[in-house]
Design an enzyme around this catalytic site. Structure first.
Site, PDB file in Angstrom:
ATOM      1  N   ARG A 119       5.407  -3.200  17.211  1.00  0.00           N
ATOM      2  CA  ARG A 119       6.179  -2.991  15.996  1.00  0.00           C
ATOM      3  C   ARG A 119       6.682  -4.361  15.588  1.00  0.00           C
ATOM      4  NH1 ARG A 119       7.977   1.677  13.854  1.00  0.00           N
ATOM      5  NH2 ARG A 119       7.689   2.956  15.688  1.00  0.00           N
ATOM      6  N   ARG A 135      -2.075   9.832  11.159  1.00  0.00           N
ATOM      7  CA  ARG A 135      -2.900   8.648  11.375  1.00  0.00           C
ATOM      8  C   ARG A 135      -4.164   9.021  12.149  1.00  0.00           C
ATOM      9  NH1 ARG A 135       0.050   3.160  12.869  1.00  0.00           N
ATOM     10  NH2 ARG A 135      -1.685   1.744  13.032  1.00  0.00           N
ATOM     11  N   LYS A 190       8.027  -1.042   6.425  1.00  0.00           N
ATOM     12  CA  LYS A 190       7.926   0.243   5.723  1.00  0.00           C
ATOM     13  C   LYS A 190       9.191   0.536   4.924  1.00  0.00           C
ATOM     14  CE  LYS A 190       9.242   2.929   9.805  1.00  0.00           C
ATOM     15  NZ  LYS A 190       8.999   4.085  10.647  1.00  0.00           N
ATOM     16  N   LYS A 241       2.539   4.536   1.312  1.00  0.00           N
ATOM     17  CA  LYS A 241       2.674   5.138   2.658  1.00  0.00           C
ATOM     18  C   LYS A 241       2.371   6.620   2.503  1.00  0.00           C
ATOM     19  CE  LYS A 241       5.596   5.031   6.804  1.00  0.00           C
ATOM     20  NZ  LYS A 241       5.288   6.315   7.385  1.00  0.00           N
ATOM     21  N   ARG A 294      -2.492   9.439  16.400  1.00  0.00           N
ATOM     22  CA  ARG A 294      -1.439   8.435  16.553  1.00  0.00           C
ATOM     23  C   ARG A 294      -1.098   8.223  18.025  1.00  0.00           C
ATOM     24  NH1 ARG A 294       2.614   6.035  17.675  1.00  0.00           N
ATOM     25  NH2 ARG A 294       4.502   5.648  16.473  1.00  0.00           N
ATOM     26  N   GLU A 305      -4.930   7.107   7.055  1.00  0.00           N
ATOM     27  CA  GLU A 305      -4.042   8.260   7.100  1.00  0.00           C
ATOM     28  C   GLU A 305      -4.787   9.422   6.466  1.00  0.00           C
ATOM     29  OE1 GLU A 305      -1.106   7.894   8.587  1.00  0.00           O
ATOM     30  OE2 GLU A 305       0.254   9.413   7.781  1.00  0.00           O
ATOM     31  N   GLU A 360       0.870  -1.186   0.000  1.00  0.00           N
ATOM     32  CA  GLU A 360       0.000   0.000   0.000  1.00  0.00           C
ATOM     33  C   GLU A 360       0.896   1.221   0.000  1.00  0.00           C
ATOM     34  OE1 GLU A 360      -2.160  -0.199   3.662  1.00  0.00           O
ATOM     35  OE2 GLU A 360      -3.110  -2.093   3.159  1.00  0.00           O
TER      36      GLU A 360
END
Ligand code: ATP
Length: 583
Positions: free
Chosen positions: A417, A256, A423, A251, A271, A301, A249
């Site tokens: 994470r 967020r 990313k 970024k 976020r 986002e 997707e």
């Protein structure tokens, strides 16, 4: 438990900055607490009467608290202000005046729950005469308290009860209080990641036991701690981690937003889990009109986007929407589009355990590609390094930040994470592949031209999430504009600390310390090993440092200090730069 007992614990907690001691004191406090009050104690430890995401504030300015203290101890407001100026803290002023007052009536020894109830009452006053009602309720409460209790209660409305205890420390202590060791922390943490409510987790644990905590589900209205991405050095490495096929997707470089919708009620969280509903009326309206579900939690986002030209605007534009004033005017001037990329809850069910590919289908069933305000993020199934590179280049050419790759069979991992999300961000030559989100730890006074700002440099650190402490990683003296120096100067006035705050571990001493609260995104050329800084310091005394650091942006609105880059990530970034060079 009597409130005076809790106040004794506050005193002990205030007197140490060593984490192990904090855990020891807290676990003793929790052992003495019963199941009906443990939740309240967890909120009170943060100086609050509700979880942090609830906009329930005591709403009393310094002046109002000063009047309440004056009335409680038969003084004039001016006397209170005088003592306050001398001691630098309203709570200490209340303590001193309480000690000196002639009031010798038998104090009733209020319980924690009673004090909590009174504070909650103060937070709920509204309408005509609110100021007077709040002042007189606080005055009545202070009158009934011993001097030490009065000290801490007076600091609560002002947000100056600074015990410096992070959630991981509370969770460790809860485990230790009920169990022989800290091994229940991961279960408690998981429940906290899903609900963001320490009081709720503690109460469930104390009332119903760890097996019920284990079954905690996400709740509409409680922000879920966000899933986060890992970094990898190359597309080939990503394929090894993500399997034969995975999703890609774009970024988006905006901010967020977590949308919570139930019937016609919509809440938005940032976020860092702050309630931002009022800041984005356009997204709220969009969610009501364009999401086809009875109840939902989804994430996306938000980015300034021109629907005619299909142009994504740069972050500098989008960030203008974070201002807290002229909200409606800005919503018209700079409308946002929310590109939804995940769904966590649908029509009464927590769906975080479902694999990504199924969640994506459900997301497509509630949000359309052609939405005006809420649109689904583009997704491509990818298999090869070439497909990754092509999609990455496409995203960059559209002005986006890079690519997110997602494992098809992975659940939504709240607060984690991990390699379920990877990313890839665009980087420029001579820069680290990612910026580092640092916490402002202290400020150096300005010399020469910078004397006018009162700030000449900054000491910044990163977060050690294992030890729940902030460790130094860089001093930054250049790379800030005059406006940025002025902004730092303004911010640091509010968070200036008298001495090194609890949880800060640094050998370097700045001109003055700041409470670890403000996050700054820093771009550096390189990470190097350094004997000066405490970030990731090993047995040989070598830590990590940033080379040629410069400020990219302030992240005070969307990251809490605990959301800063962790030491673990710094070590990863350090090793990634070598694989980068090898290519
Ligand atoms: P960053 O500074 O890169 O935003 P971060 O610490 O906020 O870092 P990361 O885990 O590094 O979070 O990256 C994920 C972030 O990227 C999300 O928090 C979200 O704001 C943003 N984002 C943009 N597009 C997407 C997407 N398609 N899927 C998931 N996150 C996305």
């Amino acid at each position: 438990m009597k409130f005076s007992k809790l106040a004794e614990y506050y005193e002990k907690l205030e007197a140490t900055s060593k984490r192990l001691e904090l855990i020891d004191i807290l676990s003793k406090l929790f052992k003495e607490s019963n199941a009906d009050e443990i939740g309240k104690i967890c909120y009170l430890l943060q100086g609050r009467v509700a979880p942090f995401f609830e906009p329930i504030e005591l709403g009393m300015a310094e002046n109002m608290v000063a009047v309440a203290v004056a009335r409680a101890f038969n003084k004039e407001k001016a006397d209170v202000i005088k003592v306050y100026r001398k001691l630098g803290n309203m709570g200490k002023a209340a303590e001193e005046l309480s000690n000196n007052s002639q009031l010798t009536t038998n104090k009733p020894q209020l319980s924690v729950s009673e004090v909590f109830g009174e504070l909650l009452k103060i937070s709920r006053f509204s309408g005509e005469g609110t100021v007077e009602k709040k002042v007189s309720a606080l005055c009545d409460l202070l009158k009934k308290l011993d001097p030490i209790s009065a000290k801490h209660v007076a600091n609560i409305p002002l947000g100056t009860l600074r015990l410096g205890i992070g959630a991981p420390t509370v969770l460790d202590s809860l485990s230790l209080a009920k169990h022989k060791d800290k091994t229940l922390r991961p279960v408690l943490e998981d429940a906290y990641n899903k609900t963001s409510d320490l009081g709720f987790v503690a109460q469930t644990f104390f009332k119903k036991g760890i097996d019920v905590v284990r079954k905690t589900e996400i709740i509409v209205g409680n922000p879920v701690r966000p899933a986060l991405a890992e970094r990898l050095p190359s597309a080939e490495e990503a394929i090894k981690r993500l399997g034969k096929e995975f999703a890609g997707e774009p970024k988006f470089d905006g901010f967020r937003v977590q949308v919570h919708l139930s019937g016609s009620s919509v809440k938005l969280f940032s976020r860092n889990l702050e309630n931002t509903t009022l800041a984005f009326p356009d997204i709220v309206e969009g969610a009501k009109k364009e999401i086809k579900a009875k109840s939902v939690i989804l994430e996306g986002e938000a980015i300034a986007f021109n629907p005619e030209t299909h142009e994504f605007l740069p972050f500098q534009e989008t960030s203008k929407r974070r201002r807290k004033y002229k909200v409606d005017e800005m919503a018209k001037k700079l409308p946002l589009v929310l590109f939804a990329f995940d769904i966590l809850y649908l029509n009464g069910k927590d769906i975080t355990e479902k694999p990504y590919k199924e969640r994506r289908k459900l997301l497509e069933s509630v949000v359309s590609k052609a939405g005006n305000i809420i649109r689904i993020a583009e997704e491509k199934k990818l298999k090869s390094a070439k497909e990754i590179t092509d999609f990455f280049n496409e995203a960059i050419s559209e002005g986006l930040e890079g690519l997110m790759l997602k494992k098809l069979d992975s659940p939504y991992i709240a607060g984690g994470r991990g390699f379920h999300w990877v990313k890839f961000k665009r980087s420029q030559a001579g820069q680290l592949t990612d910026s580092v989100d640092c916490v402002l730890l202290g400020v150096y006074s300005g010399k020469g031209k910078r004397t006018e700002f009162g700030v000449g440099g900054l000491l910044v650190g990163v977060y050690d999430n294992k030890k729940d402490e902030f460790v130094s990683i860089s001093r930054i003296g250049t790379g800030l504009t005059d406006d940025e120096f002025r902004k730092i100067s303004e911010i640091s006035k509010h968070i200036r600390a008298e001495h090194k705050p609890a949880r800060v571990n640094s050998d370097i001493t700045p001109s003055f310390w700041t409470e670890p609260k403000v996050v700054l995104e820093i771009q550096a050329d390189e990470i190097t090993r350094s004997p000066i800084h405490t970030a990731g310091r090993d047995k040989e005394g070598l830590g990590y440092a940033l080379r040629f650091p410069r400020l990219v942006k302030f992240r005070e609105n969307d990251k809490q200090a605990e959301d800063a880059t962790t030491v673990f990530e710094v070590v990863k970034l350090y090793s990634l730069q070598f694989s980068h060079y090898k290519k």
